[in-house]
Write an enzyme that holds these catalytic residues in place. Structure first.
Site, mmCIF file in Angstrom:
data_model
loop_
_atom_site.group_PDB
_atom_site.id
_atom_site.type_symbol
_atom_site.label_atom_id
_atom_site.label_comp_id
_atom_site.label_asym_id
_atom_site.label_seq_id
_atom_site.Cartn_x
_atom_site.Cartn_y
_atom_site.Cartn_z
ATOM 1 N N GLN A 13 -23.203 7.021 -9.659
ATOM 2 C CA GLN A 13 -24.046 5.912 -9.217
ATOM 3 C C GLN A 13 -24.832 6.320 -7.972
ATOM 4 O O GLN A 13 -24.385 6.136 -6.842
ATOM 5 C CB GLN A 13 -23.212 4.661 -8.932
ATOM 6 N N PHE A 14 -26.035 6.870 -8.182
ATOM 7 C CA PHE A 14 -26.851 7.344 -7.066
ATOM 8 C C PHE A 14 -27.309 6.209 -6.160
ATOM 9 O O PHE A 14 -27.658 6.425 -4.998
ATOM 10 C CB PHE A 14 -28.065 8.119 -7.589
ATOM 11 N N THR A 15 -27.300 4.967 -6.655
ATOM 12 C CA THR A 15 -27.767 3.831 -5.844
ATOM 13 C C THR A 15 -26.869 3.559 -4.642
ATOM 14 O O THR A 15 -27.256 2.819 -3.727
ATOM 15 C CB THR A 15 -27.874 2.555 -6.697
ATOM 16 N N TRP A 68 0.823 -1.211 0.000
ATOM 17 C CA TRP A 68 0.000 0.000 0.000
ATOM 18 C C TRP A 68 0.858 1.264 0.000
ATOM 19 O O TRP A 68 0.693 2.149 0.820
ATOM 20 C CB TRP A 68 -0.946 -0.009 1.197
#
Length: 208
Positions: free
Chosen positions: A130-132, A114
């Site tokens: 992506q509003f979901t 990382w």
């Protein structure tokens, strides 16, 4: 002292405000003040919950297709799913764009875990609205999308986010989907690595 069920609400009252006595001049009762405090607590909780929750996926490749037409595609990099919530601000957009570019999702050449960002590996970024992501599933089996901001406000903030990512990197390496379109998103997740990020420290409420 406030009655037992509402002791935790006392911290919300204004300095000098007594929630346990009736004022002889205003006629304010404990139940009335308790209702105000309860409303304040509910409002505060809603402000904490209504915030964007972008998802980052480390990918080997990803693409967006609309009506069988390829809109965008990337190789190694990050696929970003982003939604806009009521209360989100341009400051949130700036913070999110920076985090997308600076988030260290790859190992370095010496095996350090990382250590490298998408910029470090000269990768690509694909942004998809992506509003979901902001769906509520607390009641019943039908998702509720009232937690997502709609219309021109959402479009403006989302497009600002994409432009901020482009400005902070190489514009040609940052791609986009089609806002509010029915998209087919294909991807090969690398790992898999999928991370939800926040633009606000824990406990910080959205601006109004």
């Amino acid at each position: 002292m406030p009655s037992q069920p509402f002791r935790h609400l006392a911290a919300l009252r204004k300095p000098g405000e007594n929630v346990t006595t009736r004022s002889s001049t205003t006629g304010t009762s404990e139940s009335y003040l308790t209702s105000i405090l309860a409303f304040g607590l509910i409002t505060q909780v809603k402000r904490l919950l209504l915030k964007n929750r972008p998802i980052l996926q480390r990918v080997l490749s990803a693409s967006v297709t609309v009506d069988k037409q390829l809109i965008s595609s990337i190789g190694k990099g990050i696929l970003v799913f982003a939604a806009v919530a009521p209360g989100d601000t341009e400051k949130d957009v700036d913070t999110l764009a920076t985090k997308v570019l600076k988030m260290r999702l790859w190992d370095d050449d010496s095996g350090g875990r990382w250590k490298q960002s998408v910029q470090d590996i000269n990768g690509e970024v694909l942004c998809v609205s992506q509003f979901t992501l902001l769906a509520s599933t607390k009641k019943g089996s039908k998702p509720d999308f009232h937690g997502a901001l709609g219309g021109e406000q959402a479009k403006t903030l989302y497009q600002l986010f994409v432009s901020k990512v482009q400005e902070g990197y190489q514009p040609e390496r940052v791609k986009d989907g089609v806002f509010q379109a029915m998209m087919e998103v294909a991807l090969i997740n690398d790992g898999p690595v999928t991370i939800e990020i926040s633009t606000r420290p824990s406990g910080q409420k959205a601006s109004q």
